[in-house]
Scaffold this motif. Structure first.
Motif, PDB file in Angstrom:
ATOM      1  N   GLN A  23      21.950  32.717  52.967  1.00 19.28           N
ATOM      2  CA  GLN A  23      22.305  33.571  51.838  1.00 19.28           C
ATOM      3  C   GLN A  23      23.506  34.441  52.195  1.00 19.28           C
ATOM      4  O   GLN A  23      23.672  34.841  53.355  1.00 19.28           O
ATOM      5  N   ALA A  24      24.335  34.715  51.214  1.00 14.96           N
ATOM      6  CA  ALA A  24      25.492  35.594  51.395  1.00 14.96           C
ATOM      7  C   ALA A  24      25.883  36.150  50.035  1.00 14.96           C
ATOM      8  O   ALA A  24      25.312  35.764  48.998  1.00 14.96           O
ATOM      9  N   GLU A  25      26.831  37.064  50.038  1.00  7.02           N
ATOM     10  CA  GLU A  25      27.340  37.642  48.799  1.00  7.02           C
ATOM     11  C   GLU A  25      28.728  37.087  48.499  1.00  7.02           C
ATOM     12  O   GLU A  25      29.525  36.827  49.406  1.00  7.02           O
ATOM     13  N   LEU A  26      28.996  36.934  47.219  1.00 13.12           N
ATOM     14  CA  LEU A  26      30.291  36.474  46.733  1.00 13.12           C
ATOM     15  C   LEU A  26      30.873  37.580  45.861  1.00 13.12           C
ATOM     16  O   LEU A  26      30.259  37.973  44.870  1.00 13.12           O
ATOM     17  N   SER A  27      32.017  38.114  46.246  1.00 10.92           N
ATOM     18  CA  SER A  27      32.670  39.163  45.456  1.00 10.92           C
ATOM     19  C   SER A  27      33.563  38.527  44.414  1.00 10.92           C
ATOM     20  O   SER A  27      34.423  37.702  44.737  1.00 10.92           O
ATOM     21  N   LEU A  28      33.365  38.897  43.154  1.00 10.45           N
ATOM     22  CA  LEU A  28      34.090  38.301  42.036  1.00 10.45           C
ATOM     23  C   LEU A  28      34.854  39.367  41.268  1.00 10.45           C
ATOM     24  O   LEU A  28      34.259  40.290  40.708  1.00 10.45           O
ATOM     25  N   TRP A  29      36.179  39.231  41.262  1.00  9.66           N
ATOM     26  CA  TRP A  29      37.039  40.058  40.411  1.00  9.66           C
ATOM     27  C   TRP A  29      37.292  39.281  39.123  1.00  9.66           C
ATOM     28  O   TRP A  29      37.804  38.159  39.157  1.00  9.66           O
ATOM     29  N   ARG A  30      36.918  39.860  38.009  1.00 10.76           N
ATOM     30  CA  ARG A  30      37.077  39.178  36.731  1.00 10.76           C
ATOM     31  C   ARG A  30      38.513  39.311  36.242  1.00 10.76           C
ATOM     32  O   ARG A  30      39.094  40.389  36.275  1.00 10.76           O
ATOM     33  N   GLY A  31      39.079  38.211  35.796  1.00 10.39           N
ATOM     34  CA  GLY A  31      40.434  38.228  35.256  1.00 10.39           C
ATOM     35  C   GLY A  31      40.447  38.667  33.804  1.00 10.39           C
ATOM     36  O   GLY A  31      39.420  38.682  33.131  1.00 10.39           O
ATOM     37  N   SER A  32      41.621  38.995  33.324  1.00 10.25           N
ATOM     38  CA  SER A  32      41.760  39.449  31.939  1.00 10.25           C
ATOM     39  C   SER A  32      42.458  38.405  31.077  1.00 10.25           C
ATOM     40  O   SER A  32      42.916  38.701  29.990  1.00 10.25           O
ATOM     41  N   SER A  33      42.589  37.191  31.582  1.00  5.35           N
ATOM     42  CA  SER A  33      43.291  36.156  30.829  1.00  5.35           C
ATOM     43  C   SER A  33      42.494  34.863  30.878  1.00  5.35           C
ATOM     44  O   SER A  33      41.433  34.773  31.483  1.00  5.35           O
ATOM     45  N   ALA A  34      43.043  33.839  30.234  1.00  5.60           N
ATOM     46  CA  ALA A  34      42.389  32.527  30.200  1.00  5.60           C
ATOM     47  C   ALA A  34      42.807  31.651  31.374  1.00  5.60           C
ATOM     48  O   ALA A  34      42.524  30.459  31.390  1.00  5.60           O
ATOM     49  N   ARG A  35      43.481  32.218  32.367  1.00  5.42           N
ATOM     50  CA  ARG A  35      43.884  31.434  33.539  1.00  5.42           C
ATOM     51  C   ARG A  35      42.658  30.937  34.305  1.00  5.42           C
ATOM     52  O   ARG A  35      41.603  31.542  34.258  1.00  5.42           O
ATOM     53  N   PRO A  36      42.819  29.849  35.077  1.00  7.15           N
ATOM     54  CA  PRO A  36      41.723  29.448  35.958  1.00  7.15           C
ATOM     55  C   PRO A  36      41.503  30.501  37.035  1.00  7.15           C
ATOM     56  O   PRO A  36      42.432  31.212  37.442  1.00  7.15           O
ATOM     57  N   GLY A  37      40.264  30.626  37.493  1.00 12.47           N
ATOM     58  CA  GLY A  37      39.964  31.530  38.592  1.00 12.47           C
ATOM     59  C   GLY A  37      40.258  30.874  39.932  1.00 12.47           C
ATOM     60  O   GLY A  37      40.489  29.665  40.018  1.00 12.47           O
ATOM     61  N   LEU A  38      40.253  31.675  40.992  1.00 13.94           N
ATOM     62  CA  LEU A  38      40.535  31.193  42.345  1.00 13.94           C
ATOM     63  C   LEU A  38      39.362  31.497  43.263  1.00 13.94           C
ATOM     64  O   LEU A  38      39.009  32.665  43.470  1.00 13.94           O
ATOM     65  N   LEU A  39      38.726  30.449  43.798  1.00 11.48           N
ATOM     66  CA  LEU A  39      37.726  30.604  44.850  1.00 11.48           C
ATOM     67  C   LEU A  39      38.468  30.596  46.180  1.00 11.48           C
ATOM     68  O   LEU A  39      39.105  29.596  46.530  1.00 11.48           O
ATOM     69  N   TRP A  40      38.386  31.714  46.917  1.00 11.88           N
ATOM     70  CA  TRP A  40      39.215  31.919  48.105  1.00 11.88           C
ATOM     71  C   TRP A  40      38.373  31.895  49.377  1.00 11.88           C
ATOM     72  O   TRP A  40      37.360  32.590  49.478  1.00 11.88           O
ATOM     73  N   LEU A  41      38.822  31.095  50.359  1.00 17.27           N
ATOM     74  CA  LEU A  41      38.117  30.939  51.625  1.00 17.27           C
ATOM     75  C   LEU A  41      38.912  31.609  52.748  1.00 17.27           C
ATOM     76  O   LEU A  41      40.087  31.286  52.957  1.00 17.27           O
ATOM     77  N   PRO A  42      38.291  32.528  53.495  1.00 16.14           N
ATOM     78  CA  PRO A  42      39.003  33.268  54.540  1.00 16.14           C
ATOM     79  C   PRO A  42      39.363  32.420  55.752  1.00 16.14           C
ATOM     80  O   PRO A  42      38.917  31.281  55.922  1.00 16.14           O
ATOM     81  N   ALA A  43      40.152  33.025  56.634  1.00 15.41           N
ATOM     82  CA  ALA A  43      40.457  32.439  57.932  1.00 15.41           C
ATOM     83  C   ALA A  43      39.229  32.499  58.841  1.00 15.41           C
ATOM     84  O   ALA A  43      38.259  33.215  58.563  1.00 15.41           O
TER      85      ALA A  43
END
Length: 291
Positions: A23-43
């Protein structure tokens, strides 16, 4: 499109559960447009929170961003040790679990996947497992760590790391990257899979039965590769070796020079303190994608 940032809403925290109980947490910043979102993987070894400035800058420009947390770090309920081991196979399962959590949250209908350093490599491998789930692929400061792709004396350093990192893992029961200054506290299996890819130049991690090398050659998504001129961890040859595995991507490639950054250095980690030179071409690419 003009660069007119607006304050984004506070991020949401989503719970992510993998099939094996991680289990882990996923931080999600909601966008204000209809653009696709970005799932980002760290180094490797970098907590998700270290990318908050990057995520906020994207969200200010209307792009939803979700920061994935690696198994073994911060919000994860696992810690690497002699009795707690995993490799790329489990990390790929965790990425799929994050994508499921985003689908259940229902914020964006389409998602891009991308990452920094090891994160960009695993993003490509995750893309082979669910290409229908992602509208595109983004690389920042990354490459395949094949030792032959590194210049001069760096080849010798990488060869020493391939042997030394595996030995350290066997001795300590985990990889003590937090003590030696490379990555964080990592599972032995992660570093075995990393060492195998660095030695052979291919992705053949343990417990992954799919032919990832073949699957990478089949990907056709639009992609953006942002390289950093002073990045000793991902030099030009390393990036080109990664991109050679992805010949059918619809690729845009940009190198960011030292002068683009307020600190005067386009280094592997320096951009995280000054993310706007990365954010601006990334958003331009997304806008062209949408056009």
């Amino acid at each position: 499109m003009p660069d007119t940032p607006t304050a984004p809403p506070a991020p949401l925290t989503l719970s992510v559960a993998s099939a094996d109980g991680h289990q882990a947490e996923l931080s999600l910043w909601r966008g204000s447009s209809a653009r696709p979102g970005l799932l980002w993987l760290p180094a490797l070894g970098v907590p998700a929170r270290k990318y908050r400035h990057f995520a906020t800058a994207l969200a200010e420009r209307g792009c939803a961003v979700a920061l994935h947390e690696w198994r073994g770090h911060e919000s994860s309920n696992r810690r690497a040790g002699r009795r707690s081991d995993w490799g790329y196979a489990e990390l790929l399962g965790d990425i799929a679990a994050s994508r499921t959590a985003l689908a259940q949250a229902g914020h964006a209908t389409r998602w891009l996947i991308g990452g920094h350093s090891l994160g960009a490599q695993l993003a490509a491998l995750a893309l082979t497992q669910a290409p229908q789930d992602y509208a595109g692929y983004i690389i920042v400061g990354s490459g395949q760590p094949w030792w032959r792709g590194f210049p001069g004396v760096h080849k010798l350093g990488l060869l020493a790391a391939i042997a030394g990192f595996r030995s350290l893992g066997a001795l300590c029961g985990h990889f003590p990257g937090d003590r030696i200054g490379f990555g964080g506290r990592e599972a032995r299996g992660v570093m075995r899979d990393w060492a195998r890819s660095a030695w052979s130049g291919d992705y053949r991690p343990q417990r992954v039965t799919a032919d990832l090398e073949h699957a990478l050659r089949q990907l056709t998504q639009p992609a953006l590769a942002l390289s950093l001129a002073s990045d000793s961890y991902a030099p030009r040859g390393s990036l080109q070796h990664l991109l050679a595995k992805l010949p059918q991507l619809r690729l845009s490639q940009i190198e960011l020079g030292d002068a683009a950054f307020a600190g005067g250095k386009a280094g592997h980690f320096d951009w995280m303190r000054d993310p706007l030179p990365v954010v601006r071409p990334l958003m331009d690419w997304i806008d062209r994608l949408e056009g």
